[in-house]
Design an enzyme around this catalytic site. Structure first.
Site, PDB file in Angstrom:
ATOM      1  N   HIS A 299     -24.659 100.648  40.607  1.00  9.04           N
ATOM      2  CA  HIS A 299     -24.188 101.659  41.553  1.00  9.04           C
ATOM      3  C   HIS A 299     -22.694 101.934  41.431  1.00  9.04           C
ATOM      4  O   HIS A 299     -22.096 102.533  42.318  1.00  9.04           O
ATOM      5  CB  HIS A 299     -24.531 101.227  42.981  1.00  9.04           C
ATOM      6  CG  HIS A 299     -26.003 101.143  43.222  1.00  9.04           C
ATOM      7  ND1 HIS A 299     -26.561 100.311  44.179  1.00  9.04           N
ATOM      8  CD2 HIS A 299     -27.052 101.771  42.614  1.00  9.04           C
ATOM      9  CE1 HIS A 299     -27.880 100.444  44.139  1.00  9.04           C
ATOM     10  NE2 HIS A 299     -28.201 101.315  43.211  1.00  9.04           N
TER      11      HIS A 299
ATOM     12  N   CYS B 193      -6.401 118.281  37.899  1.00  7.25           N
ATOM     13  CA  CYS B 193      -7.007 119.612  38.014  1.00  7.25           C
ATOM     14  C   CYS B 193      -7.146 120.099  39.448  1.00  7.25           C
ATOM     15  O   CYS B 193      -7.579 121.228  39.672  1.00  7.25           O
ATOM     16  CB  CYS B 193      -8.380 119.603  37.336  1.00  7.25           C
ATOM     17  SG  CYS B 193      -9.660 118.711  38.254  1.00  7.25           S
TER      18      CYS B 193
ATOM     19  N   CYS C  19      -7.398 115.562  42.904  1.00  4.67           N
ATOM     20  CA  CYS C  19      -7.091 115.129  41.541  1.00  4.67           C
ATOM     21  C   CYS C  19      -5.731 115.667  41.106  1.00  4.67           C
ATOM     22  O   CYS C  19      -5.460 116.864  41.247  1.00  4.67           O
ATOM     23  CB  CYS C  19      -8.187 115.623  40.595  1.00  4.67           C
ATOM     24  SG  CYS C  19      -7.900 115.280  38.846  1.00  4.67           S
TER      25      CYS C  19
ATOM     26  N   LEU D 255     -27.550  81.954  49.759  1.00  6.04           N
ATOM     27  CA  LEU D 255     -27.302  82.119  48.323  1.00  6.04           C
ATOM     28  C   LEU D 255     -26.259  81.153  47.783  1.00  6.04           C
ATOM     29  O   LEU D 255     -26.463  80.537  46.731  1.00  6.04           O
ATOM     30  CB  LEU D 255     -26.877  83.570  48.028  1.00  6.04           C
ATOM     31  CG  LEU D 255     -27.958  84.627  47.857  1.00  6.04           C
ATOM     32  CD1 LEU D 255     -28.786  84.342  46.618  1.00  6.04           C
ATOM     33  CD2 LEU D 255     -28.846  84.755  49.078  1.00  6.04           C
TER      34      LEU D 255
ATOM     35  N   SER E 299     -33.046  92.807  49.211  1.00  6.62           N
ATOM     36  CA  SER E 299     -34.339  93.027  49.854  1.00  6.62           C
ATOM     37  C   SER E 299     -35.238  93.900  48.999  1.00  6.62           C
ATOM     38  O   SER E 299     -36.434  94.028  49.275  1.00  6.62           O
ATOM     39  CB  SER E 299     -34.139  93.692  51.222  1.00  6.62           C
ATOM     40  OG  SER E 299     -33.580  94.990  51.051  1.00  6.62           O
TER      41      SER E 299
ATOM     42  N   ASN F  72     -33.409  84.896  48.411  1.00  5.57           N
ATOM     43  CA  ASN F  72     -32.916  85.861  49.381  1.00  5.57           C
ATOM     44  C   ASN F  72     -33.133  85.295  50.777  1.00  5.57           C
ATOM     45  O   ASN F  72     -34.003  84.459  50.979  1.00  5.57           O
ATOM     46  CB  ASN F  72     -33.669  87.192  49.240  1.00  5.57           C
ATOM     47  CG  ASN F  72     -33.075  88.293  50.097  1.00  5.57           C
ATOM     48  OD1 ASN F  72     -31.918  88.675  49.908  1.00  5.57           O
ATOM     49  ND2 ASN F  72     -33.850  88.808  51.034  1.00  5.57           N
ATOM     50  N   GLN F  73     -32.334  85.737  51.712  1.00  4.11           N
ATOM     51  CA  GLN F  73     -32.567  85.358  53.103  1.00  4.11           C
ATOM     52  C   GLN F  73     -33.421  86.439  53.757  1.00  4.11           C
ATOM     53  O   GLN F  73     -32.950  87.525  54.042  1.00  4.11           O
ATOM     54  CB  GLN F  73     -31.253  85.151  53.841  1.00  4.11           C
ATOM     55  CG  GLN F  73     -30.500  83.919  53.343  1.00  4.11           C
ATOM     56  CD  GLN F  73     -29.425  83.460  54.300  1.00  4.11           C
ATOM     57  OE1 GLN F  73     -28.308  83.963  54.289  1.00  4.11           O
ATOM     58  NE2 GLN F  73     -29.750  82.476  55.122  1.00  4.11           N
TER      59      GLN F  73
END
Length: 282
Positions: free
Chosen positions: A124, A186, A183, A267, A225, A249-250
């Site tokens: 991501h 540009c 930006c 973890l 999850s 995982n919890q």
């Protein structure tokens, strides 16, 4: 709920699977909660009311972009100040010992790399970068942070709740007084180099993750999850190829039925114990 003996047996099976090497890690926000970064769907996520920014809202409204950048300007301090926890360090150590062959993370906090892991695929994206939606130029987030600070001299507030994507809860009047910047090359719209809700992960990145998963001897899911298809598809891919899947995982996950091993446990301590057993100090 498992008994202590059952948990120990599950941990032993997990240890045996990881010891064989060829592990591909798929990590989610639950791995970073012990570093003080909340997740969307775990215990910390259920305590919050804020909805994450969507791509369509961000690109469609100047007011939405002002709201995002004002909140993110404060939240970034929290994200950039977070330190890797025992879970991140354990994954990096397992990689150094040759047991972890690849890391796919759904997280945008850079904590795998900060712990010393290499060749991490950020599914991501990463909050440490900014991208122009017009010319495509990428630049370091700390540069934008300085520009926003200069454009908003005297503007400050204590951050409220921090979200996984780095923004902080903030009063509307403070948001309205915040100045955003464009930006420098540009004049286009700047966006954090992360995948917002409603935005697609680049196809090349997805194919890289599919290929990595397909080469795995074990897909190890950590702190996710698997509610969103973005990560769950790699669990499905591994299952279709009869590649063993282990999940730490919890709480329950969407992939539990496809996993050979599921361990509901914190973890950091769990992965720390795993690394201590497989990577003894020399």
């Amino acid at each position: 709920m498992e008994t202590a003996a059952e948990t120990g047996s599950t941990f032993g099976l997990l240890t045996d699977l990881v010891a064989d090497g060829g592990v591909v890690v798929l990590s989610g926000a639950g791995l970073s909660t012990e570093s003080g970064i909340p997740d969307y769907r775990g215990e910390s996520g259920r305590k919050r009311q804020a909805r994450p920014m969507t791509y369509q809202t961000f690109v469609g409204s100047v007011a939405a972009r002002r709201r995002y950048w004002a909140r993110s300007h404060l939240g970034w301090r929290h994200i950039t100040g977070a330190l890797p926890n025992a879970g991140h360090r354990a994954v990096a150590e397992l990689q150094r010992r040759g047991l972890v062959a690849g890391i796919i993370t759904q997280n945008v906090d850079g904590l795998h790399q900060a712990a010393g892991a290499s060749d991490v695929v950020e599914l991501h994206g990463g909050l440490d970068r900014v991208r122009c939606l017009s010319c495509g130029e990428r630049s370091p987030r700390h540069v934008l942070h300085r520009r926003l600070a200069a454009a908003n001299l005297g503007w400050d507030s204590a951050a409220g709740e921090i979200n996984p994507d780095g923004d902080a809860d903030l009063d509307d009047d403070l948001i309205e007084s915040f100045t955003i910047v464009d930006c420098r090359g540009c004049g286009g719209v700047l966006k954090p180099d992360v995948i917002f809700f409603g935005e697609n992960v680049p196809r090349v990145r997805v194919q890289e993750c599919y290929a990595m998963t397909g080469r795995a001897a074990l897909l190890l899911v950590l702190g996710s999850s698997l509610t969103v298809m973005s990560g769950y598809r790699f669990v499905r891919h591994a299952a279709e190829l009869a590649i063993p899947i282990a999940i730490v995982n919890q709480g329950p996950t969407r992939g539990d039925a496809q996993a050979m091993v599921t361990l509901d446990a914190p973890l950091g301590p769990t992965l720390g114990a795993l690394a201590a057993q497989l990577c003894p100090a020399t």
